[in-house]
Design a protein around this motif. Structure first.
Motif, PDB file in Angstrom:
ATOM      1  N   ASN A 181       0.726  -1.320   0.185  1.00 26.65           N
ATOM      2  CA  ASN A 181       0.058   0.015  -0.143  1.00 26.65           C
ATOM      3  C   ASN A 181       0.884   1.208  -0.088  1.00 26.65           C
ATOM      4  OD1 ASN A 181      -2.505  -1.446  -0.326  1.00 26.65           O
ATOM      5  ND2 ASN A 181      -2.676  -1.535   1.947  1.00 26.65           N
ATOM      6  N   ASP A 182       0.964   2.101   1.120  1.00 29.70           N
ATOM      7  CA  ASP A 182       1.749   3.338   1.161  1.00 29.70           C
ATOM      8  C   ASP A 182       3.518   3.142   1.338  1.00 29.70           C
ATOM      9  OD1 ASP A 182       1.314   2.342   3.794  1.00 29.70           O
ATOM     10  OD2 ASP A 182       1.975   4.492   4.657  1.00 29.70           O
ATOM     11  N   ASP A 191      -5.715  -4.616  -1.221  1.00 30.64           N
ATOM     12  CA  ASP A 191      -4.326  -3.929  -1.051  1.00 30.64           C
ATOM     13  C   ASP A 191      -3.707  -4.109  -2.395  1.00 30.64           C
ATOM     14  OD1 ASP A 191      -4.539  -3.841   1.939  1.00 30.64           O
ATOM     15  OD2 ASP A 191      -3.728  -5.915   2.078  1.00 30.64           O
ATOM     16  N   VAL A 235      -9.284  -3.939  -6.595  1.00 33.62           N
ATOM     17  CA  VAL A 235      -8.822  -2.694  -6.002  1.00 33.62           C
ATOM     18  C   VAL A 235      -9.475  -1.536  -6.245  1.00 33.62           C
ATOM     19  CG1 VAL A 235      -6.314  -3.902  -5.935  1.00 33.62           C
ATOM     20  CG2 VAL A 235      -7.047  -2.316  -7.780  1.00 33.62           C
ATOM     21  N   ALA A 291      -6.187   2.936  -6.825  1.00 35.89           N
ATOM     22  CA  ALA A 291      -5.130   1.954  -7.092  1.00 35.89           C
ATOM     23  C   ALA A 291      -4.915   1.745  -8.236  1.00 35.89           C
ATOM     24  CB  ALA A 291      -5.220   0.846  -6.048  1.00 35.89           C
ATOM     25  N   LEU A 311      -0.883   5.477  -1.966  1.00 35.44           N
ATOM     26  CA  LEU A 311      -0.706   4.325  -2.429  1.00 35.44           C
ATOM     27  C   LEU A 311       0.773   4.643  -3.189  1.00 35.44           C
ATOM     28  CD1 LEU A 311      -3.786   2.632  -3.604  1.00 35.44           C
ATOM     29  CD2 LEU A 311      -2.695   2.171  -1.394  1.00 35.44           C
TER      30      LEU A 311
END
Length: 251
Positions: A73-74, A90, A116, A120, A229
């Motif tokens: 993710n981030d 995710d 997603v 994303a 993200l």
């Protein structure tokens, strides 16, 4: 640092490592999904490579403790595999450097876990498109800046952030060789591309438009500064008279 040109035989040896790496990513794509942990993926990769007489070159590199970088993710890069189970929605990047008979290949890929978000999907699609745009510029006579500019233009058109401190690089006997391959640049600037150069191109983008990142206290994990993200796609390729030869796509 001097750019080390590779012979056709050298390139075939890197390609051997690249084929193993591509096969490994194909197997990861089959197994990855909700409920699996990145630590389980890491153990699979180490076993997979060992069975093929190859090594996970990240493990032990400057003290890095795992066979893979697993970034969720981030986290944009250099994430540690862990016991947290992946969940639908995710995204996770698995980055692997494979060594075989003294030669290395490097490829990272971002994976969707189930369905997603639109955010994303846009980030992943844009980052992969930027990789392809950069590869298309990797021909003799062009410059490193042409690759960076092609990658940069894709990000800017989508209002996506470029993580400028993280760049591609030469590769061969060592994991990181000259030249540096930034994900931004000016056309017709920088090192001239020559047959025999082997490089990685690896756009690393953020959903936020600044591309700003923060390093965690472990000295490795890099997160987006704004919590958006992150995505990362990477191939190893050779510059040849016939155009770019991707060495980590399994062909």
């Amino acid at each position: 640092m001097k750019v080390r040109l590779k012979s056709k035989e050298d390139i075939e040896r890197i390609r051997e490592a690249g084929r193993i790496l591509a096969e490994c990513h194909r197997e990861i794509a089959k197994m990855i999904g909700p409920g699996i942990t990145t630590l389980e993926i890491d153990a699979f990769v180490e076993s997979f490579l060992e069975k093929r007489g190859a090594t996970a070159e990240q493990k032990g590199y400057h003290g890095f403790p795992f066979a893979t970088c697993a970034s969720i993710n981030d986290v944009v890069c250099h994430g540690f595999p862990g016991n947290h189970k992946l969940a639908a929605g995710d995204i996770v990047t698995i980055d692997i450097v494979v060594g075989k008979n003294g030669w290395m290949a490097d490829s990272g890929w971002s994976y969707r876990i189930g369905q997603v978000s639109d955010e994303a999907e846009k980030l992943l699609t844009t980052t992969e498109q930027a990789l392809l745009a950069g590869i298309a510029e990797a021909v003799p006579g062009k410059k490193i800046g042409d690759i960076g500019y092609a990658v940069q233009r894709v990000a800017q058109a989508a209002n996506i952030g470029i993580v400028k401190p993280l760049i591609g690089h030469g590769i061969g006997r060592a994991m990181h060789e000259a030249p540096d391959v930034p994900n931004f640049g000016r056309p017709r600037s920088g090192v001239t591309l020559q047959p025999g150069m082997v490089i990685t191109i690896e756009p690393i983008f953020t959903g936020g438009d600044t591309g700003a990142v923060l390093w965690e206290d472990d000295g490795w994990t890099i997160r987006t500064a704004d919590g958006s993200l992150g995505a990362h796609y990477e191939h190893t390729l050779a510059i040849t008279e016939d155009g770019p030869l991707v060495l980590t796509n399994g062909q």
